[in-house]
Every structure is written in C-alpha cells, then in structure tokens.
Design a protein around this motif. Structure first.
Motif, PDB file in Angstrom:
ATOM      1  N   UNK A 138      53.352  42.224  68.042  1.00 58.98           N
ATOM      2  CA  UNK A 138      53.665  43.642  67.916  1.00 58.98           C
ATOM      3  C   UNK A 138      54.952  43.853  67.112  1.00 58.98           C
ATOM      4  N   UNK A 139      55.915  42.966  67.307  1.00 60.40           N
ATOM      5  CA  UNK A 139      57.156  43.033  66.530  1.00 60.40           C
ATOM      6  C   UNK A 139      56.857  42.844  65.052  1.00 60.40           C
ATOM      7  N   UNK A 140      56.036  41.845  64.735  1.00 65.66           N
ATOM      8  CA  UNK A 140      55.703  41.564  63.341  1.00 65.66           C
ATOM      9  C   UNK A 140      54.998  42.748  62.693  1.00 65.66           C
ATOM     10  N   UNK A 141      54.055  43.349  63.413  1.00 66.50           N
ATOM     11  CA  UNK A 141      53.341  44.502  62.848  1.00 66.50           C
ATOM     12  C   UNK A 141      54.289  45.681  62.638  1.00 66.50           C
ATOM     13  N   UNK A 142      55.199  45.881  63.562  1.00 65.18           N
ATOM     14  CA  UNK A 142      56.121  47.009  63.454  1.00 65.18           C
ATOM     15  C   UNK A 142      57.049  46.849  62.263  1.00 65.18           C
ATOM     16  N   UNK A 143      57.568  45.639  62.043  1.00 64.13           N
ATOM     17  CA  UNK A 143      58.441  45.403  60.895  1.00 64.13           C
ATOM     18  C   UNK A 143      57.669  45.558  59.595  1.00 64.13           C
ATOM     19  N   UNK A 144      56.414  45.108  59.586  1.00 61.03           N
ATOM     20  CA  UNK A 144      55.577  45.307  58.400  1.00 61.03           C
ATOM     21  C   UNK A 144      55.368  46.790  58.123  1.00 61.03           C
ATOM     22  N   UNK A 145      55.156  47.551  59.188  1.00 62.98           N
ATOM     23  CA  UNK A 145      54.903  48.981  59.039  1.00 62.98           C
ATOM     24  C   UNK A 145      56.166  49.749  58.645  1.00 62.98           C
ATOM     25  N   UNK A 146      57.284  49.445  59.272  1.00 65.58           N
ATOM     26  CA  UNK A 146      58.515  50.211  59.053  1.00 65.58           C
ATOM     27  C   UNK A 146      59.381  49.650  57.935  1.00 65.58           C
ATOM     28  N   UNK A 147      59.164  48.377  57.586  1.00 66.39           N
ATOM     29  CA  UNK A 147      59.990  47.756  56.557  1.00 66.39           C
ATOM     30  C   UNK A 147      61.097  46.928  57.180  1.00 66.39           C
ATOM     31  N   UNK A 148      61.468  45.830  56.511  1.00 62.58           N
ATOM     32  CA  UNK A 148      62.462  44.923  57.059  1.00 62.58           C
ATOM     33  C   UNK A 148      63.847  45.550  57.095  1.00 62.58           C
ATOM     34  N   UNK A 149      64.068  46.580  56.276  1.00 61.97           N
ATOM     35  CA  UNK A 149      65.373  47.231  56.245  1.00 61.97           C
ATOM     36  C   UNK A 149      65.534  48.301  57.317  1.00 61.97           C
ATOM     37  N   UNK A 150      64.473  48.567  58.073  1.00 63.30           N
ATOM     38  CA  UNK A 150      64.566  49.577  59.133  1.00 63.30           C
ATOM     39  C   UNK A 150      65.575  49.134  60.183  1.00 63.30           C
ATOM     40  N   UNK A 151      66.310  50.096  60.745  1.00 61.37           N
ATOM     41  CA  UNK A 151      67.305  49.774  61.759  1.00 61.37           C
ATOM     42  C   UNK A 151      66.624  49.333  63.048  1.00 61.37           C
TER      43      UNK A 151
END
Length: 600
Positions: free
Chosen positions: A169-182
C-alpha cells in the motif's frame, strides 16, 4: 584480514542488486485491456498497479524500446524501479537485430557477458544526490541526480512501514502521489484509500468516516514526526529530536577560486577544542543518509561541514562534504583547470554530436561502462539518420551521462581512459600507471578531487614555510600528498595508513618519482593502529601539523540502496577510527605542550 576500500561508490563483492521484493506479475492482455469497456473485476488497488504499468510501457515505447521487451522487463523486475528496468531492457537486442523480427513468447535472451572480463556488465552507480534536486544552471550531466528519487522512495517506504502501513500500500501510494510528496500527504492518502471502500458502501456515514480518517492521520503524524506547517522538528520513533542538516543547493562551499562565483562571507566560529594544531580535514560523500552529516559534525566538535561540488572548480562533478578546522580566509587564488569537457579534451570536438549538450562529466565512477552499452549505441546510431529521433537521443544521452562516455568517432561513444580520469581529478600524468585497468578505475574513483582539496589546503602554505608532518588516514593513492606537493609544501614526514596494497604501491611509486626528501611511514589498517603506536610517532615527529583523510562511504553513497545504513555500516563506521586516532593525537600533543616540548 578483510579488505577496506575507501569507495564513493560501492562496487564491492557484497554489493547486491537484487530487488527487495518479488516482481509484480504483468501480462500483455491485462495491460492492453486496461481501458476496455464493460464491468471491471479489479479492485481499486489493482487498477492503480496496472495503470502505473500501463503508463510505464508507454514511456519506454516512446524511448524506442519494443513493447514486448518492456512488458517482459516489467514482469521480471517490476515497475517500481525505473532505472533497474531500463538496465534490464538494455540487455535485450535492439530493433534491427534478427531475433526481433521473429519475436516469440520467450523473447530474446539477454546478452551474456563473460565472467571476469574487463567488459563485465557493471552497474555501479555513485549518486550522492542533492536534497533539492538539480542545481540551477546545471547541464544535468550525469547520474548524480538519476537515483535520488529511488533513494528518497526507499527511505519513505521504510519510514511508513515502521509506522505500521503495509508495504504494498505504501508503494502504491508513493507511485500515485509522487516521490516528492510530503509525509503528511502520503499518510493522508493511505488512510483515505483504506477507508475508500467503506465510504462507497456507507454514504450516510461519509462525514463520520472522513473525520475518522483525518483524526487517524493527525495522530500518526503527531506520533511519528509529521508536521502540518513544517514548524516543528521531526522526531525519531523513540521520541528524540532529529536535527537534520540540509545540503546547500548549489554546493559551492565557503568560497571558490573563481571571480565568477563570489560568495557571501562566512562567519564561522570554531570551539576551543578544535582550534589550532593539529589541523584536521575529513571528507566523505555529501548526500549520505539523513542525519549522517549531523552526526559526523557533532562528533568532530560541532564544526559545520563545507559542501562542495567540484563541477564549480573543474570539468567533473564530485559532491563532497568536508569538515575541517582550517582557516577559510586568505585561501590562495590558484590557477583553475579546464572548466568543460571539450576544453579539457578538445580532440573530441570533431565527433561530438550537436545534440549531446553535456558540458560537465558526472562524478567519476570506480568501473567503466560495459561493452554491451557502447555496442548498442553504435549499432543504434549507425542505422539511423543524423540527427537521430529525439527518443533515441534521450536513450543515448542517458547512458552517456551515466557512464561518462566520450565520442571518439562517428557514432562511437566509449568510456574515459584512466589517464583522462587522472587529468580530470588533478593527478599527475601516469600517476596510476603500472597496475591493472580495473585497479586504476577503482583507485581513481575513490580518490580526492585534487584541485578542490588543494584550494582548501592552500591556507597552510604561509603557515608552514619549512614543511609539514602529516598523518594521512585512508590515504588511497595519495591525494592529500599530491595536493600539498602541488602547493610547494615540503613533506617532512608522512605517516600513511591505507589497507589496499595496490594503493600503497601507487603512493610509494609517486613518493620516489617526485624525489621526496622526507620520511614515509606506512601502516595497512586504521583498526590495527594502536594507541601506543600513535603516541610513539606523534612524540617522535614532534606532533602532526595535519591529520587528513576520508573514511569509506560504502554504506553512505546513494548508489548502495541495499546497504545504505549510515555510520553503523561495516565500512562506514570506520569514520569513528578517524575520530579515535585524531583524539589520541590531540591528547598527546596537549601533553607535549604542557611538558614544554620545544618542538611543539
């Protein structure tokens, strides 16, 4: 005795390239039917996964790779690591090869490389990245910025998993929001996705569910250090405060030997215990794991590091941090080396394509590009018109930046030779000659950038007109000694500690060739250098004027994503040996001063 390598980029046998998890399955049919009409049997998470893969396929097909190869690569290595996927794609034969037209479900076999040859398919990445991204006015030349997103992503995944969130779920969220998301955005997004299905089924409770999501996110951020406005310092899981040290952007140090880069004056105060002789100078990669430089600084008497990217001094990037107690005023205005690639190597201009806009090299590596890369560049370009399509240009430039390739003929890009690396790093011609090419690349890739270090040490020239005694830790191929000799400072005595027999041989050869009149005393391991030996040589030589060195960065460099554990790593913890030895020297010299030793 295990070998210690003072590496910027980890190419040791222990370096692992395996992914952290299994590659996610992918199929041609599933991806092609992503937008097909009709009822979907996929849940929201599966859709996110396949949408990410679908977008990745389009991106790499646009770069000129075959769709079948991209899909096969995603199936093998997953879609979360773009650079690993690209490296895998490059192992397949490219369009125009015989096997491509007869593509079957088995695909083309990856190109094999003979074990132990000079053309081994190394992928040794030294990417000590900026926290703030690419520097202004930088030509972006090289892989110093290519891996930072992956490094940042790894750190965020680890932190969020420590908070209790599932890894997928963490991996999908970072993919969705972008690695630069806070972190705040990522935490809110994870909670929102967890409650999304509930909200769909129970619309009447939407307000209550939303409030619940926000409250859970708030509590998580409060517990694990997130902050809504960025005003409160982040805290570790044990509750202790983290005093992070942000890297400057751009990295120009306290001053530069160039009128075009005049910097505001620096008001630096040294603690009493760090003032005066022995002067000390410590170096390591700038873009180490979070809080590493804060810990190094706190250990070395709280001195502020001087971060410098050598691209502002020479034609190659090298982002390093330096902690020292040297004066920063009255540095000498030394002649600068050539500032661009073609100023350094003008004979390459004849074949340099106009679409290759590189002006600076990336940080020099400890290995050279594999023959498979240079071969497919030549094969690809030879079959295309000039200039090649933008997608091919992009693919070729990526590899040229990554491996610091130069153009030696029509459509021929090759790695730098060892003597060219010597020139870029400021060493004398043929400094490393006499050892194998593999050892030359490794030794040079791990060395100081001499022009940068010489500028910092230049303040010592007026202070020691009769010469210096030097304790050189992790000496490598003698970068410190070469810098001091270039300044015209006589080396009265050098105690050198270096584990690599090859490096010791190179330093000893240089010592003889330059007809040094001083004494060279060699030890092979900082860990075996006892307190008694340090005290003996400190007293015998009347104290040391300079203690200089840079400990291994194997567990610090951004390239080493699987063992990037900071100063507790097996190699990088040797920093504390530097501090131990420096402490003994300072203690002995303080005693000598109290005893009235006239040599002090």
């Amino acid at each position: 005795m295990s070998q210690i390598c003072i590496s910027d980029s980890d190419d040791s046998d222990a370096f692992e390239w395996d992914t952290d998890g299994e590659a996610e399955p992918s199929s041609v049919a599933a991806l092609r039917n992503f937008d097909a009409p009709g009822p979907s049997t996929l849940d929201a998470n599966e859709c996110v996964k396949r949408k990410a893969s679908f977008d990745l396929v389009k991106e790499y097909v646009g770069m000129g790779f075959l769709e079948e190869h991209v899909l096969k690569g995603i199936e093998k290595v997953g879609h979360s690591d773009a650079d690993e996927l690209l490296n895998h794609l490059l192992t397949y034969q490219l369009p125009g090869d015989d096997c491509v037209s007869n593509f079957s479900t088995s695909g083309c076999a990856p190109l094999s490389v003979e074990e132990g040859s000079d053309d081994d398919f190394y992928f040794d990445w030294e990417s000590d990245e900026d926290a703030g991204g690419r520097e202004p006015n930088s030509d972006g030349s090289g892989n110093e910025d290519i891996l930072q997103e992956m490094v940042d992503k790894d750190e965020k995944i680890k932190f969020l998993q420590e908070m209790g969130f599932p890894g997928d779920e963490v991996d999908r969220t970072i993919t969705r929001c972008g690695v630069n998301a806070s972190m705040d955005v990522l935490i809110d997004s994870i909670h929102a996705s967890q409650h999304q299905a509930t909200n769909r089924c129970f619309d009447s409770f939407g307000g209550r569910e939303k409030a619940k999501v926000m409250e859970e996110s708030k509590n998580k951020r409060k517990l694990y250090g997130g902050r809504a406005q960025g005003s409160q310092p982040r805290r570790r899981l044990d509750g202790s405060q983290v005093n992070s040290m942000r890297l400057p952007n751009p990295m120009k140090g306290f001053s530069l030997p160039n009128d075009r880069h005049r910097l505001p004056p620096v008001n630096r105060r040294l603690p009493d215990e760090a003032k005066g002789r022995p002067f000390f100078y410590y170096e390591n990669v700038a873009q180490a794991p979070k809080d590493t430089w804060r810990r190094i600084s706190d250990t070395l008497y709280g001195i502020e590091p001087e971060f410098v990217d050598s691209q502002y001094i020479c034609a190659t990037a090298r982002k390093r941090g330096y902690i020292h107690n040297l004066p920063i005023e009255n540095r000498l205005r030394l002649p600068l080396p050539p500032q661009t690639i073609l100023e350094t190597f003008p004979h390459y201009e004849k074949w340099w394509p106009k679409w290759d806009s590189r002006r600076k090299f990336n940080c020099l590596q400890t290995v050279k590009a594999p023959a498979t890369v240079t071969e497919w560049i030549h094969r690809d370009l030879a079959t295309l018109s000039s200039p090649p399509p933008p997608s091919v240009q992009k693919r070729v430039i990526y590899q040229c930046k990554k491996w610091n390739l130069v153009w030696t003929g029509k459509n021929i890009a090759v790695p730098l030779e060892a003597d060219e690396m010597e020139k870029l790093l400021g060493f004398p011609v043929n400094h490393t000659r006499g050892v194998s090419k593999t050892d030359q690349y490794k030794s040079l890739g791990n060395s100081f950038q001499i022009d940068t270090v010489t500028y910092h040490l230049s303040v010592l020239k007026r202070m020691f007109p009769n010469g210096m005694t030097v304790l050189s830790l992790f000496s490598g191929i003698g970068g410190a000694e070469v810098a001091l000799q270039r300044l015209g400072i006589r080396l009265k005595a050098v105690v050198s500690v270096e584990k690599s027999e090859v490096n010791r041989r190179i330093l000893k050869a240089w010592w003889g060739q330059t007809e040094q009149q001083g004494t060279l005393i060699e030890f092979d391991d900082v860990e075996n250098l006892s307190k008694e030996e340090i005290e003996y040589h400190t007293r015998r030589l009347g104290g040391f004027d300079l203690v200089i060195g840079g400990s291994p960065c194997n567990n610090l460099a951004g390239s080493n994503r699987h063992h990037r554990v900071g100063l507790q790593g097996k190699e990088s913890c040797l920093f504390f040996q530097y501090f131990r030895i420096l402490g003994v020297v300072k203690s002995v010299m303080a005693t000598m001063r109290e005893e009235g030793d006239t040599r002090y």
